[in-house]
Write a protein that holds these residues in place. Structure first.
Motif, PDB file in Angstrom:
ATOM      1  N   UNK A 100     -20.456 -18.821 -25.798  1.00 10.98           N
ATOM      2  CA  UNK A 100     -21.294 -18.233 -24.738  1.00 10.98           C
ATOM      3  C   UNK A 100     -20.587 -17.024 -24.112  1.00 10.98           C
ATOM      4  N   UNK A 101     -19.287 -17.172 -23.832  1.00  6.23           N
ATOM      5  CA  UNK A 101     -18.550 -16.081 -23.192  1.00  6.23           C
ATOM      6  C   UNK A 101     -18.433 -14.880 -24.132  1.00  6.23           C
ATOM      7  N   UNK A 102     -18.314 -15.142 -25.419  1.00  4.33           N
ATOM      8  CA  UNK A 102     -18.230 -14.061 -26.403  1.00  4.33           C
ATOM      9  C   UNK A 102     -19.549 -13.303 -26.513  1.00  4.33           C
ATOM     10  N   UNK A 103     -20.652 -14.072 -26.543  1.00  2.19           N
ATOM     11  CA  UNK A 103     -21.901 -13.479 -27.010  1.00  2.19           C
ATOM     12  C   UNK A 103     -22.940 -13.213 -25.922  1.00  2.19           C
ATOM     13  N   UNK A 104     -22.972 -14.031 -24.887  1.00  2.00           N
ATOM     14  CA  UNK A 104     -24.100 -13.940 -23.953  1.00  2.00           C
ATOM     15  C   UNK A 104     -23.954 -12.786 -22.978  1.00  2.00           C
ATOM     16  N   UNK A 107     -28.046 -10.891 -18.610  1.00  2.00           N
ATOM     17  CA  UNK A 107     -29.500 -10.762 -18.587  1.00  2.00           C
ATOM     18  C   UNK A 107     -30.185 -11.732 -19.541  1.00  2.00           C
ATOM     19  N   UNK A 108     -29.409 -12.479 -20.344  1.00  2.00           N
ATOM     20  CA  UNK A 108     -30.021 -13.405 -21.291  1.00  2.00           C
ATOM     21  C   UNK A 108     -30.729 -14.540 -20.554  1.00  2.00           C
ATOM     22  N   UNK A 109     -31.688 -15.152 -21.252  1.00  2.00           N
ATOM     23  CA  UNK A 109     -32.416 -16.278 -20.672  1.00  2.00           C
ATOM     24  C   UNK A 109     -31.436 -17.408 -20.363  1.00  2.00           C
ATOM     25  N   UNK A 110     -31.746 -18.184 -19.319  1.00  2.02           N
ATOM     26  CA  UNK A 110     -30.854 -19.296 -18.970  1.00  2.02           C
ATOM     27  C   UNK A 110     -30.669 -20.229 -20.154  1.00  2.02           C
ATOM     28  N   UNK A 111     -29.429 -20.692 -20.336  1.00  9.38           N
ATOM     29  CA  UNK A 111     -29.132 -21.600 -21.442  1.00  9.38           C
ATOM     30  C   UNK A 111     -28.208 -22.683 -20.907  1.00  9.38           C
ATOM     31  N   UNK A 112     -27.700 -23.505 -21.806  1.00 11.16           N
ATOM     32  CA  UNK A 112     -26.828 -24.582 -21.339  1.00 11.16           C
ATOM     33  C   UNK A 112     -25.571 -24.011 -20.692  1.00 11.16           C
ATOM     34  N   UNK A 113     -25.142 -22.856 -21.180  1.00 13.91           N
ATOM     35  CA  UNK A 113     -24.099 -22.106 -20.481  1.00 13.91           C
ATOM     36  C   UNK A 113     -24.716 -20.769 -20.093  1.00 13.91           C
ATOM     37  N   UNK A 114     -24.560 -20.377 -18.844  1.00 19.45           N
ATOM     38  CA  UNK A 114     -25.033 -19.064 -18.424  1.00 19.45           C
ATOM     39  C   UNK A 114     -23.837 -18.235 -17.981  1.00 19.45           C
ATOM     40  N   UNK A 193     -21.231  -4.056 -19.804  1.00 15.85           N
ATOM     41  CA  UNK A 193     -21.103  -5.443 -20.253  1.00 15.85           C
ATOM     42  C   UNK A 193     -21.437  -5.529 -21.743  1.00 15.85           C
ATOM     43  N   UNK A 194     -22.564  -4.891 -22.111  1.00 14.80           N
ATOM     44  CA  UNK A 194     -22.994  -4.938 -23.510  1.00 14.80           C
ATOM     45  C   UNK A 194     -21.961  -4.258 -24.423  1.00 14.80           C
ATOM     46  N   UNK A 195     -21.430  -3.116 -23.966  1.00 16.08           N
ATOM     47  CA  UNK A 195     -20.448  -2.387 -24.770  1.00 16.08           C
ATOM     48  C   UNK A 195     -19.186  -3.231 -24.958  1.00 16.08           C
ATOM     49  N   UNK A 196     -18.761  -3.892 -23.884  1.00 17.68           N
ATOM     50  CA  UNK A 196     -17.554  -4.718 -23.963  1.00 17.68           C
ATOM     51  C   UNK A 196     -17.797  -5.898 -24.908  1.00 17.68           C
TER      52      UNK A 196
END
Lengths: 203, 166
Positions: A100-104, A107-114, A193-196
């Motif tokens: 989750x920390x790598x990819x999310x 602005x992504x939809x809520x998930x088990x990890x946000x 954030x997206x670039x990082x």
């Protein structure tokens, strides 16, 4: 309502029509949401054990720094289901949280990890706040791992759709304090954030 | 010393319910994709409010209720956006080795899919999941009299559709 023969027959047919679902393999994406983690090692107890085992004090500033950071946060809250203790006593994110920390993105939809706030800390590392189940926390990138810097129990969220977002927007004070202690400059905006993320959180 | 995760027990219990949650979702949402999305949404909602479930009460009913409410939200949202619901693909189910039982199952699922959302929810809880009337009424937050009359109407409609079909 007394069930008639027709009713019983209908119940049998309807029930049978959906029973095959019970025998289908459950998709991994559903099972993953419910994975029960390995027990989290109590950091204070682990450190006490290692201190006792050490023949002589050999603490470097790095050790003290890491320990102070953990203790200031009240040690790991224990409710976080995706972490493990590294061999050096540093708590790193487990696979689900790492993913989750790598990819999310925030602005992504809520998930088990946000994942919410991302920023660069005073040591030049990327750090991100997250909520997972009833736990909120701060993690900073260290090589291939995300080190858990702080965790706390997330405030109970209101029922209804968007509950995850509400939980995300109200991080507990210990996590916010850890952010304040770490952050250098401002939080990343959405483009940064997206670039990082696309660079793999390497600087 | 290890620290127990207070939610681990609930997660384990929900994991055991997964096949039934998927079955309930299939009856409610009609397609496999929508059903599994619905289960996922419900698990995510449940995990952030495990404190609202009272241990000792039925976890399945609690999850069904979360799923049902999430489905109502989804239906409203799609209608607002003018989206339609994709019907279940017959081709997915009918093959060369299809048995009479599978053909009947397909006919029943098609009939259930044509019920109104209200009727389908009652059918899913009582006829598919086997909940007692009182439990089903609580899940749907409706009086038991409303539940039984909805069920009677839903049964009549299913009987009509399935008799014509045979």
């Amino acid at each position: 309502m007394t069930p008639t023969h027709d009713d019983d027959e209908l119940r049998r047919r309807v029930s049978a029509a959906y029973d095959e679902v019970l025998h289908e393999p459950v998709p991994d994406r559903l099972k993953r949401l419910l994975e029960v983690p390995a027990p989290v090692v109590d950091l204070a107890a682990e450190r006490a054990r290692r201190r006792a085992a050490a023949s002589k004090p050999r603490w470097t500033w790095a050790h003290w720094g890491g320990m102070a950071a953990s203790l200031a946060i009240g040690v790991v809250a224990g409710a976080l289901f995706m972490q493990r203790a590294g061999s050096d006593g540093v708590v790193v994110a487990g696979s689900s949280l790492t993913h989750a920390l790598d990819a999310q993105l925030a602005s992504d939809a809520p998930a088990s990890v946000s994942v919410h706030l991302s920023f660069v800390d005073r040591e030049g590392r990327y750090c991100r706040t997250f909520t997972a189940s009833s736990t909120a926390g701060l993690a900073c990138r260290d090589g291939a791992h995300w080190n858990i810097i702080a965790t706390a129990t997330a405030p109970a969220s209101a029922p209804g759709s968007g509950a995850m977002r509400q939980a995300a927007s109200s991080l507990p004070k210990p996590v916010l304090d850890a952010v304040d202690a770490k952050i250098a400059g401002n939080a990343l905006d959405a483009a940064q954030e997206r670039a990082a993320r696309d660079r793999g959180w390497r600087r | 010393m290890t620290m127990a995760d207070p939610d681990a027990d609930v997660r384990e219990q929900i994991a055991e319910l997964l096949p039934r949650l998927r079955r309930f979702g299939r009856a409610l949402a009609r397609t496999r994709e929508d059903a599994d999305d619905l289960v996922q949404i419900a698990i995510e909602k449940a995990l952030v409010r495990t404190g609202q479930w009272t241990p000792g009460t039925r976890l399945d009913s609690w999850m069904f209720r979360i799923m049902q409410n999430a489905w109502i939200d989804e239906v409203r949202s799609r209608r607002r956006h003018g989206e339609t619901f994709v019907p279940e693909e017959e081709a997915e189910h009918v093959g060369v080795s299809t048995t009479d039982a599978q053909i009947d199952a397909l006919a029943v699922r098609k009939a259930v899919a044509q019920l109104s959302d209200e009727h389908r929810a009652v059918v899913a809880l009582v006829l598919v999941e086997g909940l007692a009337y009182q439990e089903a009424a609580q899940v749907l937050d409706i009086p038991i009299g409303t539940l039984t009359s909805r069920l009677a109407r839903a049964r009549e409609k299913l009987q009509d559709m399935l008799e014509v079909r045979q």
